[in-house]
Scaffold this motif. Structure first.
Motif: not given
Length: 591
Positions: A295-311
């Motif tokens: 995503t282009g959003d560093p805050e990952a708005k609207q996302h729920a649950g685990r994040i193992d990698q963010q690009i």
């Protein structure tokens, strides 16, 4: 040479490549309207501010550029709020210009005064007020940049009436290009290793940003690696449905077996979207899998649950980086069985069939009170939408732009109509009603060589159906299909689940929509006096265009009516009557 702040705003929009603004005029921003008089920016004159905002949102969704709407203070701004909420939750770039009271009249409860920031700060990326005429161009350019950057969304710009007419020698600002982030090679290598190690990986594509057609390249790469691709709610034009990786959509109306596949994945890669409540069936499925967010959003708005990698990347920059890697390196020990199984399930779910075979349900709609003629030999009165939407899909061939508001009537379109071209779907992901008609009008204006089709229920249609007049004024030629069951069907279905046999507050009385559409005749409007060059150009384009409307009461009558509507050179509407007890095709198929 000095110019007014209002004219500088228009010159800044023009320099940024804005082609259209969607506006309901108001005395609070007359100087901006004057600047548009001889501008290359077309002024699309709308009939209600909610419709103007939805048109701007539609153009943004389809082009990838911020849509521009202009409204007046107080009541006008209030009407536009629905488009801001939609753009905020849907992450779509939109800039709304709002005329304001003069600075000297502030905080005196003057006519139509309100708090711009107080109303909109919680549902926008930024709220500006141009209190300094010398910064009018700067803040306009900044609004465009912010709306399109990171996680796209709406920006509001306030225009005090007295500031607009002040002169300034400030230049038109240089356009700031928004460069999307590009993933590092190490990030892509790490992701590829995760995919290779997974037994049941899956992509989930969604959001905006697929207009380039990069979804086709991503689909080809995924198919070579044996990875199925799901799409988020109302974002399934990201991937051609002809792709062997296409596994169906998540969210409202999806097949239970499609959702089961999402839940079975041991690696989920979300591209352009997140694991929201809609995709996860109310935060109940898909939470155990290893998760990658692109995503282009560093805050990952609207996302729920685990994040193992963010690009941090856009759909395009991510696709370009990933597809530069050999898909074979991501296959690991997998065969194509996992991908083919998911694709076959979606294919069976989307296969054309009558409602009785597609699992369309019924409810006791005692409050409906709609008399619909029974088709000879049928057990349910009205049109069989499973048959009708199969015919529509065949005729559109996967190339048309489909627009949706909200309501049960849209589910047949989601299930049976293919999308094989990017930028071919505009739907309110926040569930806003009234988007279908203005979105189709804007699509028809922005892409005059493509077919734009609005799918709406009778409730949705009457929330912004007035924007058909905008199509006639500016030369748009949308096809509008109104599914009329005389009730707010989605709410009736919920009432039957929670309060069976007690439908309340959901009945509607409707006009003959076909007759209403046929009453439009641009030749009558074209003869009236025009006060601006823009209006004159609009009437010239629309001269001679008439509306075509047909009322369809039986399944057998739908196909010939559709053929006539598609052949009509102008806006057309098909009024489709259905049994008020008919509910959308069930999603509980087991295979």
């Amino acid at each position: 040479m000095p110019r007014s702040a209002g004219h500088l705003i228009v010159d800044t929009l023009e320099a940024a490549g804005v082609e259209r603004v969607y506006a309901v005029p108001g005395e609070s921003y007359l100087d901006v309207l004057d600047g548009l008089y001889d501008s290359s920016v077309e002024t699309v004159v709308c009939r209600q501010e909610g419709g103007a905002g939805f048109m701007a949102l539609s153009e943004s969704r389809l082009t990838g550029r911020p849509g521009i709407a202009m409204v007046t203070r107080g009541p006008g701004a209030a009407n536009a709020m629905i488009s801001l909420h939609t753009a905020w939750q849907d992450a779509t770039a939109l800039v709304l210009f709002v005329g304001l009271v003069p600075i000297s009249d502030r905080s005196r409860e003057s006519f139509q005064e309100f708090s711009l920031s107080g109303w909109f700060s919680s549902t926008t990326k930024r709220v500006f007020t141009i209190d300094d005429e010398h910064r009018a161009g700067e803040l306009t350019a900044e609004a465009l940049r912010i709306a399109a950057s990171g996680r796209p969304g709406p920006v509001v710009v306030g225009l005090p009436e007295d500031v607009l007419v002040r002169l300034t020698e400030a230049p038109v600002p240089t356009r700031a290009e928004v460069a999307p982030p590009t993933p590092a090679t190490t990030e892509i290598e790490s992701l590829t290793a995760r995919i290779a190690a997974a037994e049941r990986p899956a992509f989930v594509l969604g959001g905006d940003g697929w207009q380039s057609g990069c979804g086709r390249s991503l689909g080809e790469w995924a198919a070579s690696a044996g990875i199925p691709i799901f799409c988020d709610w109302r974002a399934y034009d990201a991937l051609p449905h002809s792709s062997p990786a296409w596994a169906g959509w998540l969210g409202y109306g999806r097949a239970d077996v499609v959702a089961a596949g999402f839940a079975e994945a041991d690696l989920l890669v979300f591209v352009g979207c997140t694991r929201s409540d809609v995709a996860s069936d109310g935060y109940t499925i898909g939470f155990d899998a290893e998760t990658v967010i692109v995503t282009g959003d560093p805050e990952a708005k609207q996302h729920a649950g685990r994040i193992d990698q963010q690009i941090l990347a856009s759909p395009l920059t991510f696709t370009e980086a990933l597809t530069s890697i050999d898909a074979g390196s991501a296959r690991g020990a997998r065969t194509d069985e996992w991908m083919r199984e998911r694709a076959a399930i979606q294919s069976r779910f989307a296969a054309h069939r009558p409602d009785a075979e597609a699992g369309a349900g019924s409810v006791a709609a005692s409050e409906a009170g709609t008399d619909v003629p029974a088709e000879p030999g049928s057990t349910h009165p009205g049109v069989d939408l499973g048959v009708a939407f199969g015919i529509l899909d065949d005729r559109l061939g996967g190339d048309a732009i489909l627009t949706y508001g909200a309501g049960n009537a849209t589910i047949w379109g989601h299930r049976f109509i293919r999308h094989n071209e990017p930028a071919s779907l505009v739907g309110a992901r926040n569930g806003a009603m009234g988007l279908a008609v203005p979105a189709a009008v804007a699509a028809s204006l922005a892409f005059p060589n493509r077919r734009a089709v609005a799918i709406c229920g009778d409730g949705d249609f009457l929330m912004n159906g007035q924007e058909i007049a905008t199509a006639f004024a500016h030369g748009g030629k949308p096809l509008i299909i109104v599914i009329d069951n005389g009730v707010y069907g989605t709410i009736v279905s919920h009432q039957e689940n929670h309060y069976p046999g007690r439908p309340s507050g959901t009945r509607m009385v409707n006009p003959d929509f076909a007759t209403w559409m046929s009453a439009f005749d641009a030749r009558s409007g074209a003869a009236s006096a025009r006060s601006t060059a823009d209006d004159a150009a609009s009437s010239s384009r629309a001269t001679g265009m008439t509306g075509h409307g047909e009322r369809v009461e039986t399944t057998a009558d739908f196909e010939p009516a559709l053929e006539r509507a598609l052949a009509h050179d102008g806006p057309a509407l098909i009024h489709v009557l259905v049994d008020p007890e008919t509910m959308p095709p069930a999603g509980d198929e087991t295979s």
